[in-house]
Design a protein around this motif. Structure first.
Motif, PDB file in Angstrom:
ATOM      1  N   SER A  94     -21.122   5.903  97.266  1.00 44.37           N
ATOM      2  CA  SER A  94     -21.268   6.671  98.171  1.00 44.37           C
ATOM      3  C   SER A  94     -20.834   6.926  99.599  1.00 44.37           C
ATOM      4  O   SER A  94     -19.517   6.052  99.966  1.00 44.37           O
ATOM      5  CB  SER A  94     -22.507   5.901  98.645  1.00 44.37           C
ATOM      6  OG  SER A  94     -22.242   4.776  99.128  1.00 44.37           O
ATOM      7  N   SER A  95     -21.434   8.146 100.637  1.00 39.48           N
ATOM      8  CA  SER A  95     -20.775   7.964 101.655  1.00 39.48           C
ATOM      9  C   SER A  95     -20.366   6.488 103.125  1.00 39.48           C
ATOM     10  O   SER A  95     -20.166   7.349 103.989  1.00 39.48           O
ATOM     11  CB  SER A  95     -21.285   8.850 102.237  1.00 39.48           C
ATOM     12  OG  SER A  95     -22.432   9.245 103.212  1.00 39.48           O
ATOM     13  N   ASP A 125     -14.763  12.298  89.833  1.00 37.33           N
ATOM     14  CA  ASP A 125     -13.580  12.835  91.658  1.00 37.33           C
ATOM     15  C   ASP A 125     -12.659  13.391  90.906  1.00 37.33           C
ATOM     16  O   ASP A 125     -11.763  13.607  90.221  1.00 37.33           O
ATOM     17  CB  ASP A 125     -12.507  11.452  92.386  1.00 37.33           C
ATOM     18  CG  ASP A 125     -11.915  12.125  93.445  1.00 37.33           C
ATOM     19  OD1 ASP A 125     -11.801  13.179  93.551  1.00 37.33           O
ATOM     20  OD2 ASP A 125     -11.614  11.592  94.077  1.00 37.33           O
ATOM     21  N   HIS A 151     -20.089  22.174  99.045  1.00 41.34           N
ATOM     22  CA  HIS A 151     -18.652  21.991  99.681  1.00 41.34           C
ATOM     23  C   HIS A 151     -17.769  23.408  99.855  1.00 41.34           C
ATOM     24  O   HIS A 151     -17.862  24.518  98.955  1.00 41.34           O
ATOM     25  CB  HIS A 151     -17.894  20.797  99.629  1.00 41.34           C
ATOM     26  CG  HIS A 151     -18.899  19.702  99.336  1.00 41.34           C
ATOM     27  ND1 HIS A 151     -19.067  19.244 100.437  1.00 41.34           N
ATOM     28  CD2 HIS A 151     -19.267  18.865  97.943  1.00 41.34           C
ATOM     29  CE1 HIS A 151     -20.297  17.958 100.657  1.00 41.34           C
ATOM     30  NE2 HIS A 151     -20.231  17.572  98.834  1.00 41.34           N
ATOM     31  N   ASN A 159     -22.323  14.861 100.340  1.00 39.63           N
ATOM     32  CA  ASN A 159     -21.855  14.171 101.408  1.00 39.63           C
ATOM     33  C   ASN A 159     -20.205  14.064 101.185  1.00 39.63           C
ATOM     34  O   ASN A 159     -20.058  13.610 102.140  1.00 39.63           O
ATOM     35  CB  ASN A 159     -23.140  12.875 101.884  1.00 39.63           C
ATOM     36  CG  ASN A 159     -24.150  13.358 102.147  1.00 39.63           C
ATOM     37  OD1 ASN A 159     -24.225  14.259 102.622  1.00 39.63           O
ATOM     38  ND2 ASN A 159     -24.510  12.112 101.763  1.00 39.63           N
ATOM     39  N   LYS A 160     -19.865  14.118 100.542  1.00 42.97           N
ATOM     40  CA  LYS A 160     -18.621  13.444  99.404  1.00 42.97           C
ATOM     41  C   LYS A 160     -18.560  14.912  98.752  1.00 42.97           C
ATOM     42  O   LYS A 160     -18.617  14.633  97.830  1.00 42.97           O
ATOM     43  CB  LYS A 160     -18.431  12.491  98.857  1.00 42.97           C
ATOM     44  CG  LYS A 160     -18.680  11.009  99.989  1.00 42.97           C
ATOM     45  CD  LYS A 160     -18.184   9.401  98.630  1.00 42.97           C
ATOM     46  CE  LYS A 160     -16.505   9.223  98.625  1.00 42.97           C
ATOM     47  NZ  LYS A 160     -16.758   8.015  98.209  1.00 42.97           N
ATOM     48  N   GLN A 161     -16.809  15.558  99.383  1.00 44.32           N
ATOM     49  CA  GLN A 161     -17.191  17.413  98.707  1.00 44.32           C
ATOM     50  C   GLN A 161     -16.137  16.977  97.211  1.00 44.32           C
ATOM     51  O   GLN A 161     -16.261  17.932  96.498  1.00 44.32           O
ATOM     52  CB  GLN A 161     -16.477  17.731  99.361  1.00 44.32           C
ATOM     53  CG  GLN A 161     -14.696  16.854 100.404  1.00 44.32           C
ATOM     54  CD  GLN A 161     -14.446  18.295 101.208  1.00 44.32           C
ATOM     55  OE1 GLN A 161     -14.380  19.254 101.382  1.00 44.32           O
ATOM     56  NE2 GLN A 161     -13.198  18.050 101.990  1.00 44.32           N
ATOM     57  N   TYR A 162     -15.837  15.845  96.767  1.00 43.62           N
ATOM     58  CA  TYR A 162     -15.019  15.702  95.200  1.00 43.62           C
ATOM     59  C   TYR A 162     -15.865  15.348  94.896  1.00 43.62           C
ATOM     60  O   TYR A 162     -15.311  15.286  93.640  1.00 43.62           O
ATOM     61  CB  TYR A 162     -13.359  15.542  95.522  1.00 43.62           C
ATOM     62  CG  TYR A 162     -12.570  16.079  96.355  1.00 43.62           C
ATOM     63  CD1 TYR A 162     -11.608  17.607  95.987  1.00 43.62           C
ATOM     64  CD2 TYR A 162     -12.006  15.718  97.370  1.00 43.62           C
ATOM     65  CE1 TYR A 162     -11.530  18.361  97.175  1.00 43.62           C
ATOM     66  CE2 TYR A 162     -11.576  16.481  98.266  1.00 43.62           C
ATOM     67  CZ  TYR A 162     -11.061  17.856  98.551  1.00 43.62           C
ATOM     68  OH  TYR A 162     -10.628  18.766  99.180  1.00 43.62           O
ATOM     69  N   TYR A 163     -17.074  14.879  94.855  1.00 44.42           N
ATOM     70  CA  TYR A 163     -17.740  13.831  93.518  1.00 44.42           C
ATOM     71  C   TYR A 163     -18.932  14.641  92.873  1.00 44.42           C
ATOM     72  O   TYR A 163     -19.678  15.262  93.508  1.00 44.42           O
ATOM     73  CB  TYR A 163     -17.788  13.131  94.603  1.00 44.42           C
ATOM     74  CG  TYR A 163     -17.491  11.473  95.197  1.00 44.42           C
ATOM     75  CD1 TYR A 163     -17.166  10.614  94.326  1.00 44.42           C
ATOM     76  CD2 TYR A 163     -16.555  11.498  95.976  1.00 44.42           C
ATOM     77  CE1 TYR A 163     -16.679   9.231  94.563  1.00 44.42           C
ATOM     78  CE2 TYR A 163     -14.861  10.570  96.195  1.00 44.42           C
ATOM     79  CZ  TYR A 163     -15.252   9.271  95.171  1.00 44.42           C
ATOM     80  OH  TYR A 163     -13.940   8.624  95.136  1.00 44.42           O
ATOM     81  N   ASN A 188     -22.561  15.582  94.677  1.00 42.57           N
ATOM     82  CA  ASN A 188     -22.483  14.747  95.548  1.00 42.57           C
ATOM     83  C   ASN A 188     -22.651  15.413  97.596  1.00 42.57           C
ATOM     84  O   ASN A 188     -21.921  16.497  97.484  1.00 42.57           O
ATOM     85  CB  ASN A 188     -21.343  12.981  96.285  1.00 42.57           C
ATOM     86  CG  ASN A 188     -22.019  12.681  97.252  1.00 42.57           C
ATOM     87  OD1 ASN A 188     -22.402  12.819  98.290  1.00 42.57           O
ATOM     88  ND2 ASN A 188     -21.399  11.298  96.650  1.00 42.57           N
ATOM     89  N   ASP A 232     -26.279   9.554 100.115  1.00 41.72           N
ATOM     90  CA  ASP A 232     -26.290  10.269  98.278  1.00 41.72           C
ATOM     91  C   ASP A 232     -25.585   8.699  97.637  1.00 41.72           C
ATOM     92  O   ASP A 232     -25.174   9.290  96.642  1.00 41.72           O
ATOM     93  CB  ASP A 232     -24.610  10.825  98.681  1.00 41.72           C
ATOM     94  CG  ASP A 232     -23.839   9.886  99.860  1.00 41.72           C
ATOM     95  OD1 ASP A 232     -23.399   8.676  99.498  1.00 41.72           O
ATOM     96  OD2 ASP A 232     -22.774  10.437 100.420  1.00 41.72           O
TER      97      ASP A 232
END
Length: 387
Positions: free
Chosen positions: A306-307, A257, A195, A239-243, A237, A285
């Motif tokens: 997950s996303s 996070d 990301h 698909n989830k940028q801060y994970y 992760n 994810d």
């Protein structure tokens, strides 16, 4: 043969380094690096023929030493990097180098070489990542979305950003940063985030997880005591940028996070010994793989973080009134996190687990005794996710 049955391949040597061939998105292919003190070390190119459930292998000689880490270029199927042990004047040093495999082996093929004439080929050295001034190399990370020209290596307490010049025959150190402070300042592992335009990496040292900005080489967050003991591995992760997921010698897997690092978002405590590896599935994810010295591989379904926390959305037009009401109730209630399966095919510490780059439902695990196991996500779950 049942579709979900594992396929097992045994190397004659001990091994701990495993990677999917990242740039190969059509054929299912993994690379395994051996750790032998007595013989020349090797890289086994493992091609999995999904239709016939068989493994085809090619072997490349890696004559410079035991392989501790292996990673492949995201852009060029033929290029890879290894971290390996080199002994000189009774001193053991972990070095890193970038290699090219022979042209005919670059892409995944399903023709098995005729075993009687199984001629071993050699890797071509492209360049060394010179670490004489920086210490022992722990790992090499490629810029995830890049053209294969940017890599980061972690050496003792240094982060080194390299530019691979024309045809990767030379690596130029473009910037670096060092960990400062008390205690055992040695990186154990790191991961480059896909990301933020690939400008962030996360590193693990001792019990701490840190985030870095690759443009300024400055620290952007620091999770002290992320684990009660040594942190072994990290993964973002996709698909989830801060994970970010981390795992370690306290037998735990934690999910963070990075905007709020006071507490993990979730913690998994399913392993009974050190957790060496954690990997997010690239497409789905919620699927998390972990491998541990308890000889087990665990596949978890972490839906809540997950996303798609509410499962698959259904198109309204397809539903009758009654179904619609039922669907709405279901959407309000997130699915439950759970362990999907525990795999017990290994008899030794599982040092590596990796998802295939070509098939999101397939993964490999490697234990120290050289056993590579290829498994699939259970079919029932696969259809539950897809339908």
């Amino acid at each position: 043969m049942e579709d979900d049955a594992p396929v097992i391949y045994g190397l004659e040597f001990q091994a701990r380094a495993l990677t999917p061939q990242t740039a190969e998105t059509d054929a299912i292919r993994f690379l395994v690096g051996t750790q032998s003190l007595r013989y020349d070390n090797q890289i086994h190119i493992i091609d999995f023929d999904d239709e016939n459930n068989i493994i085809n292998k090619n072997v490349l000689l890696h004559q410079v030493g035991e392989i501790w880490h292996i990673s492949t270029s995201p852009a060029d199927k033929g290029v890879l990097a290894t971290c390996y042990n080199k002994t000189s004047d009774t001193k053991v040093m972990t070095c890193a180098a970038v290699w090219r495999m022979p042209k005919e082996l670059e892409s995944g093929s399903h023709e098995s070489p005729d075993d009687s004439s199984s001629n071993t080929q050699t890797l071509e050295l492209l360049c060394h990542l010179d670490n004489t001034a920086h210490g022992n190399m722990a790992c090499v990370m490629w810029e995830p979305m890049g053209d294969g020209k940017k890599i980061i290596s972690l050496a003792d307490n240094n982060i080194l950003l390299w530019d691979l010049q024309e045809s990767s025959a030379k690596a130029v150190l473009s910037s670096s940063a060092a960990l400062e402070g008390k205690g055992q300042l040695k990186f154990t592992s790191g991961r480059w985030s896909p990301h933020h335009n690939c400008t962030q990496i996360a590193t693990a040292n001792d019990t701490t997880v840190r985030g870095w900005d690759t443009r300024s080489m400055r620290q952007i967050y620091c999770i002290e005591n992320a684990h009660g003991q040594l942190v072994r591995d990290l993964d973002f992760n996709p698909n989830k940028q801060y994970y970010l997921a981390s795992c370690g010698d306290d037998c735990k897997v934690k999910f963070w996070d990075t905007r709020n690092i006071t507490e993990p978002v979730k913690t998994l405590e399913e392993h009974s010994h050190w957790v060496w590896n954690v990997r997010y599935n690239h497409s789905h994810d919620q699927l998390i793989l972990t491998g541990s010295s308890d000889s087990r591989v665990i596949l978890s379904n972490m839906v809540s973080i997950s996303s798609e926390p509410f499962g698959h959305m259904v198109d309204d037009d397809e539903l009758s009134d009654q179904e619609e009401q039922h669907q709405e109730e279901k959407i309000k209630e997130p699915l439950q996190d759970s362990v999907i399966a525990t795999y017990e095919e290994h008899e030794d510490s599982v040092y590596a687990v990796e998802w295939s780059s070509a098939d999101p439902w397939l993964f490999a695990s490697l234990s120290y005794d050289g056993r590579l196991v290829i498994n699939r996500v259970p079919r029932a779950l696969k259809y539950h996710i897809l339908l």
